[in-house]
Design a protein around this motif. Structure first.
Motif, PDB file in Angstrom:
ATOM      1  N   UNK A  45      13.089  53.538  -6.243  1.00  0.00           N
ATOM      2  CA  UNK A  45      11.850  52.599  -6.531  1.00  0.00           C
ATOM      3  C   UNK A  45      11.018  53.177  -7.488  1.00  0.00           C
ATOM      4  N   UNK A  46      11.212  54.514  -7.883  1.00  0.00           N
ATOM      5  CA  UNK A  46      10.460  54.988  -9.088  1.00  0.00           C
ATOM      6  C   UNK A  46      11.321  54.622 -10.287  1.00  0.00           C
ATOM      7  N   UNK A  47      11.054  54.349 -11.495  1.00  0.00           N
ATOM      8  CA  UNK A  47      11.702  54.254 -12.767  1.00  0.00           C
ATOM      9  C   UNK A  47      10.815  54.759 -13.969  1.00  0.00           C
ATOM     10  N   UNK A  48      11.313  55.543 -14.616  1.00  0.00           N
ATOM     11  CA  UNK A  48      10.543  56.041 -15.722  1.00  0.00           C
ATOM     12  C   UNK A  48      10.312  55.190 -16.794  1.00  0.00           C
ATOM     13  N   UNK A  67      14.496  55.072  -2.399  1.00  0.00           N
ATOM     14  CA  UNK A  67      15.352  53.897  -2.663  1.00  0.00           C
ATOM     15  C   UNK A  67      14.759  52.662  -1.874  1.00  0.00           C
ATOM     16  N   UNK A  68      15.110  51.503  -2.421  1.00  0.00           N
ATOM     17  CA  UNK A  68      14.771  50.410  -1.603  1.00  0.00           C
ATOM     18  C   UNK A  68      16.133  50.005  -0.846  1.00  0.00           C
ATOM     19  N   UNK A  95       5.652  55.523 -16.268  1.00  0.00           N
ATOM     20  CA  UNK A  95       6.468  55.102 -15.122  1.00  0.00           C
ATOM     21  C   UNK A  95       6.050  54.118 -14.162  1.00  0.00           C
ATOM     22  N   UNK A  96       6.907  53.567 -13.684  1.00  0.00           N
ATOM     23  CA  UNK A  96       6.737  52.501 -12.878  1.00  0.00           C
ATOM     24  C   UNK A  96       7.244  52.580 -11.309  1.00  0.00           C
ATOM     25  N   UNK A  97       6.442  52.225 -10.258  1.00  0.00           N
ATOM     26  CA  UNK A  97       6.902  52.314  -8.804  1.00  0.00           C
ATOM     27  C   UNK A  97       6.819  51.097  -8.391  1.00  0.00           C
ATOM     28  N   UNK A  98       7.941  50.762  -7.666  1.00  0.00           N
ATOM     29  CA  UNK A  98       7.747  49.141  -7.075  1.00  0.00           C
ATOM     30  C   UNK A  98       7.312  48.156  -8.128  1.00  0.00           C
ATOM     31  N   UNK A 114      10.157  53.535   3.042  1.00  0.00           N
ATOM     32  CA  UNK A 114       9.372  52.383   1.974  1.00  0.00           C
ATOM     33  C   UNK A 114       8.513  51.383   2.676  1.00  0.00           C
ATOM     34  N   UNK A 115       8.871  51.016   3.984  1.00  0.00           N
ATOM     35  CA  UNK A 115       8.027  50.033   4.597  1.00  0.00           C
ATOM     36  C   UNK A 115       6.720  49.991   4.391  1.00  0.00           C
ATOM     37  N   UNK A 116       6.071  51.254   4.699  1.00  0.00           N
ATOM     38  CA  UNK A 116       4.658  51.478   4.644  1.00  0.00           C
ATOM     39  C   UNK A 116       3.944  51.157   3.393  1.00  0.00           C
ATOM     40  N   UNK A 117       4.814  51.679   2.506  1.00  0.00           N
ATOM     41  CA  UNK A 117       4.279  51.452   0.873  1.00  0.00           C
ATOM     42  C   UNK A 117       4.513  49.798   0.648  1.00  0.00           C
ATOM     43  N   UNK A 118       5.289  49.043   1.164  1.00  0.00           N
ATOM     44  CA  UNK A 118       5.303  47.767   0.862  1.00  0.00           C
ATOM     45  C   UNK A 118       4.040  47.152   1.686  1.00  0.00           C
TER      46      UNK A 118
END
Length: 406
Positions: free
Chosen positions: A316-319, A309-310, A327-330, A275-279
């Motif tokens: 991190x993905x939520x419907x 997961x964080x 849907x939302x991501x982060x 997840x670090x690279x996505x942040x």
């Protein structure tokens, strides 16, 4: 409804009941989380996950995608207004003449509806309906900036650098500052066409809603072509997609190129702390763009990111919270565009940015229809055209994730 070997529904069986479809989607996501939690425990305990669990994860991903697609179809169908003879109001003489032209080729004396090549301009509400339905099924159009123009080219001046400023003392001299640097972006509109066909018997049926029929027939064809062009188009007789823009590592970003953040691993996310690279990608985008940003990726990439997961153990993905939501991501909206590439070596499979400011779609006003009863007897062809352009509007508003070592 189709079932997997686990008894999971791959296509929701709740018909047109959006509430039931959404409930099934929510239950599937809860099962996905429980299964993925078990997968992560197995990896932590044994260094690898059971193959059966991995397979179930993939099937649950397919279930979630299928149920979301079913909800989208129902919502688009419900959003369609009644057109032509079924509408609550009468659009007047021109609309009736257009209907007569489509059904029987009658032009009469209504010259306002005749263009240079003998076709009819589609009545306003049908034109709007085509565009609105494309917004519903074309994910990039739904989040991008859109302009309507009357000419063939839209030109937009943009300030690349603002005027220089400086602090001075009360009596100090005021040296001349540099002027701002301007650039001009040009968006030519090119022709997009569809050619639905119908039999004369179908058109003679008094119950046929002509405007709705044209909108439905051309909608899918237009939307598919548009979305591909907005993502990957090369600009030759089509819009220029944002992935066709030159790219550069974010640390070397300059105007005219889209910046990217590399994952550090060719064709994959990092093996640890993925997840670090996505942040890093999120914070590569300036705060002014970040508040309206969206993720753009295809279904398979979304399926891979659903597993992350964080640091607190939260997915991190939520419907979506509602059936018609995203849907939302982060914490940011996630838009699914199948024309985005799958994960591979050096692929640009994830985009993140404020697409309202970063990508501009230009629609030339008017959709025209040319009736052709001769070329493909016994069918009547309807050569339906519109002119569309598009391209990057702000190179600082969109960032990309590159699945590469650097």
């Amino acid at each position: 409804m189709d079932m997997t070997s686990d008894g999971l529904e791959t296509k929701a069986g709740a018909g047109s009941d959006v509430g039931a479809l959404f409930a099934e989607f929510s239950r599937a996501f809860e099962e996905f989380k429980a299964t993925n939690d078990q997968r992560l425990k197995d990896i932590e305990k044994r260094g690898s996950a059971d193959g059966l669990i991995e397979g179930k994860i993939e099937r649950l991903n397919a279930v979630l995608d299928g149920q979301k697609a079913a909800m989208d179809r129902v919502l688009v169908e419900r959003a369609r207004p009644l057109l032509d003879g079924k509408a609550a109001h009468d659009d007047g003489e021109y609309k009736h003449a257009f209907s007569a032209y489509v059904k029987r080729g009658e032009e009469k004396a209504l010259s306002v509806g005749v263009n240079a090549d003998g076709g009819y301009v589609v009545p306003g509400e049908t034109e709007t309906e085509i565009t609105r339905l494309m917004t519903a099924v074309s994910p990039i159009r739904a989040i991008a900036g859109v302009r309507q123009v009357s000419g063939s080219v839209y030109k937009r001046p943009i300030s690349v650098t603002g005027p220089a400023t400086g602090w001075v003392g009360e009596t100090a001299s005021r040296p001349t500052t540099n002027s701002q640097t301007l650039a001009e972006l040009s968006y030519p509109t090119t022709e997009l066409y569809a050619m639905p066909a119908a039999t004369s018997a179908f058109l003679d049926d008094a119950a046929v809603d002509v405007g709705q029929w044209i909108a439905d027939e051309v909608n899918a064809a237009f939307a598919a072509q548009e979305t591909t062009a907005f993502v990957t188009g090369n600009g030759t007789n089509k819009p220029t997609g944002f992935l066709a823009a030159p790219t550069v590592a974010e640390g070397s970003w300059e105007w005219g190129k889209l910046g990217y953040v590399a994952t550090g691993t060719a064709g994959a996310l990092p093996s640890s702390n993925a997840s670090d690279v996505l942040i890093d990608l999120v914070y590569a985008l300036k705060a002014g763009y970040r508040q309206n940003a969206s993720w753009v990726m295809n279904r398979k990439v979304q399926g891979a990111l659903r597993k992350l997961k964080d640091s607190d153990g939260n997915y991190m993905w939520q419907p979506a919270q509602t059936a018609d939501g995203r849907a939302r991501f982060m914490g940011f909206d996630l838009v699914e565009a199948e024309d985005m590439p799958n994960i591979g070596a050096n692929s640009l499979s994830v985009a993140f940015g404020d697409f309202r400011r970063g990508y501009l779609i230009v629609d030339r006003q008017g959709v025209s229809v040319l009736r052709d009863p001769f070329s493909s007897k016994p069918y009547v062809l309807f050569y339906t055209t519109k002119r569309v352009g598009g391209g990057v509007a702000d190179y600082d508003a969109i960032k990309l994730l590159k699945f590469a070592a650097s």
